[in-house]
Design a protein around this motif. Structure first.
Motif, mmCIF file in Angstrom:
data_model
loop_
_atom_site.group_PDB
_atom_site.id
_atom_site.type_symbol
_atom_site.label_atom_id
_atom_site.label_comp_id
_atom_site.label_asym_id
_atom_site.label_seq_id
_atom_site.Cartn_x
_atom_site.Cartn_y
_atom_site.Cartn_z
ATOM 1 N N SER A 177 41.684 47.201 44.656
ATOM 2 C CA SER A 177 41.168 47.458 43.302
ATOM 3 C C SER A 177 42.280 47.654 42.276
ATOM 4 O O SER A 177 42.176 47.187 41.153
ATOM 5 N N GLU A 181 43.134 45.077 39.186
ATOM 6 C CA GLU A 181 43.152 45.525 37.802
ATOM 7 C C GLU A 181 44.397 45.028 37.069
ATOM 8 O O GLU A 181 44.329 44.643 35.902
ATOM 9 N N ARG A 185 44.472 42.848 33.660
ATOM 10 C CA ARG A 185 45.286 43.265 32.532
ATOM 11 C C ARG A 185 46.120 42.082 32.019
ATOM 12 O O ARG A 185 46.238 41.866 30.809
ATOM 13 N N GLU A 203 31.686 40.860 40.047
ATOM 14 C CA GLU A 203 32.014 42.279 39.981
ATOM 15 C C GLU A 203 31.974 42.791 38.547
ATOM 16 O O GLU A 203 32.774 42.387 37.703
ATOM 17 N N ALA A 204 31.063 43.712 38.305
ATOM 18 C CA ALA A 204 30.875 44.242 36.958
ATOM 19 C C ALA A 204 32.150 44.897 36.426
ATOM 20 O O ALA A 204 32.485 44.770 35.251
ATOM 21 N N ARG A 205 32.879 45.572 37.313
ATOM 22 C CA ARG A 205 34.068 46.303 36.887
ATOM 23 C C ARG A 205 35.111 45.340 36.329
ATOM 24 O O ARG A 205 35.890 45.680 35.441
ATOM 25 N N ALA A 207 34.287 42.145 35.108
ATOM 26 C CA ALA A 207 33.691 41.522 33.924
ATOM 27 C C ALA A 207 33.889 42.406 32.698
ATOM 28 O O ALA A 207 33.992 41.917 31.574
ATOM 29 N N TRP A 209 36.339 43.784 31.548
ATOM 30 C CA TRP A 209 37.578 43.551 30.792
ATOM 31 C C TRP A 209 37.383 42.510 29.708
ATOM 32 O O TRP A 209 38.246 42.302 28.864
#
Lengths: 240, 186
Positions: A177, A181, A185, A203-205, A207, A209
């Motif tokens: 994870s 990230e 970035r 993955e929503a987390r 998306a 971004w």
């Protein structure tokens, strides 16, 4: 406002008769300069089809796909291949680096294939590797790099030569994870610097971004969140 | 939320008065759970009554300074070494709403799910933006990550609900009979 990528009422049908599958149905979609757009949907929703059409790797059954104002259907195979080397950058889940080439050779490859002189291409590749934070690993082979480092090389390869459309297909799928990230970035930074990005993910987390999130179901866009393109441009471009 | 334990833990770092405690709590948690000063002083009064803190005079401006007692230190140590109990799940309005929606005729469960997914995704985008702009504050960063993962979990759960509903619809094309129809022949 001109879009870097524009899908206009695109339908893609695979097969025919009883086995016909409508992978995309009348989908219209844009990605503008300075904007990162995420496409979310379960498997079979059409999100990968959307990305292969955007990259000119596949052609729509009806409708048009334009990159920087050029309808990809009006280009021949050679023209589309050239477009992929000069305007469109692809980032894949499994990196797709060539194991026999070093990082800098991998990144320089699309430029060299396009006729850029080796020395110029390598210099541009080194700059691109610096920009993704692994300039010191330029002469390593992919097998001697971590997954996160390999994906950085892939991103450098996708943006080298100042390409303005970056297409990323689950680019964080194989990464933990925190490393994932870092990759998002980087994509974000490229888009803030003026590229248009399309990120396909379930993955929503990840998306989250993006400036906009488009939801696909059964080949249809069912919903969309986030700032509209004009606001996105104001935030990332005009005020700089 | 454990205001009591949080304030005790802050006091363990040294004597403080109410406003300072509130400011430090909010700095670490990014004002995600705002505390009003009244709440802080009520909690301090209760902690004092229970012998976990004691008032230790006032500073020049008349603020009452509190310090933690030995019993208070034990309480803090126990808090950090005991998991937060999960036996009583907090009431989850969304889960309750969906549980009712699937049993009520005339409710479009699919659009209930999609509306929520969009709203939660918008919140997730906001948290991610805060993370991007947030710099390097570790405590606040971890709180943000907690909000990010919770929102992600909610979206995953909504995806899962949607998939289950679709499968159920395929297996049983007819609308399920309402529960309030006891005289249907068997």
């Amino acid at each position: 406002m001109s879009s870097v990528l524009h899908l206009n009422v695109v339908t893609r049908v695979h097969g025919e008769g009883a086995t016909e599958v409508r992978a995309l149905r009348d989908v219209s979609f844009r990605a503008s300069a300075g904007e990162l757009v995420a496409v979310m949907g379960p498997s079979g929703s059409g999100k990968s089809t959307l990305l292969t059409l955007a990259g000119g790797l596949d052609a729509p059954t009806s409708g048009t796909v334009s990159v920087e104002g050029v309808d990809l259907a009006t280009l021949g195979n050679g023209g589309r291949a050239r477009m992929r080397r000069t305007s469109i950058g692809y980032v894949f889940q499994d990196f797709n680096l060539i194991p026999a080439l070093t990082a800098v050779e991998n990144v320089a490859l699309p430029l060299e294939l396009d006729g850029v002189r080796t020395r110029t291409a390598r210099a541009a590749a080194r700059t691109a590797l610096d920009e993704v934070g692994i300039g010191d690993l330029a002469d390593r082979f992919p097998d001697h790099m971590s997954g996160g480092q390999q994906q950085r090389v892939a991103i450098a390869r996708a943006v080298v030569g100042d390409r303005r459309l970056i297409l990323a297909d689950e680019p964080t799928g194989a990464l933990d994870s925190e490393t994932g990230e870092d990759i998002l970035r980087l994509l974000r930074v490229r888009c803030d610097a003026g590229a248009a990005g399309v990120l396909v993910t379930h993955e929503a987390r990840h998306a989250a971004w993006a400036d906009r999130v488009v939801f696909l179901r059964d080949g249809v866009v069912i919903d969309e969140t986030g700032t509209d393109a004009a606001e996105g441009l104001l935030e990332s471009g005009v005020t700089r | 939320m454990s205001v009591k334990q949080a304030l005790l833990a802050l006091l363990e770092q040294g004597p403080r008065y109410g406003y300072q405690l509130r400011a430090e709590f909010e700095q670490r948690t990014g004002s995600t759970w705002p505390l009003n000063v009244g709440q802080v002083y009520t909690t301090l009064t209760r902690l004092e009554r229970d012998g976990l803190v004691e008032a230790d005079g006032a500073d020049g401006e008349g603020h009452v300074i509190y310090r933690v007692t030995a019993a208070g230190r034990e309480e803090v140590a126990a808090w950090f070494t005991t998991p937060v109990p999960r036996t009583q799940p907090p009431r989850d309005e969304l889960a309750i709403k969906l549980a009712l929606a699937v049993t009520m005729p005339g409710v479009d469960v699919g659009s209930v799910i999609q509306q929520q997914r969009s709203a939660t995704m918008a919140a997730l985008q906001d948290y991610t933006r805060l993370k991007r702009d947030g710099g390097n504050d570790l405590a606040w960063g971890l709180v943000l990550d907690s909000l990010v993962f919770a929102a992600e979990a909610e979206i995953r759960w909504l995806d899962h609900c949607e998939a289950r509903l679709r499968r159920a619809a395929l297996e049983k094309p007819a609308v399920p009979a309402p529960v309030d129809a006891p005289e249907v022949a068997r």
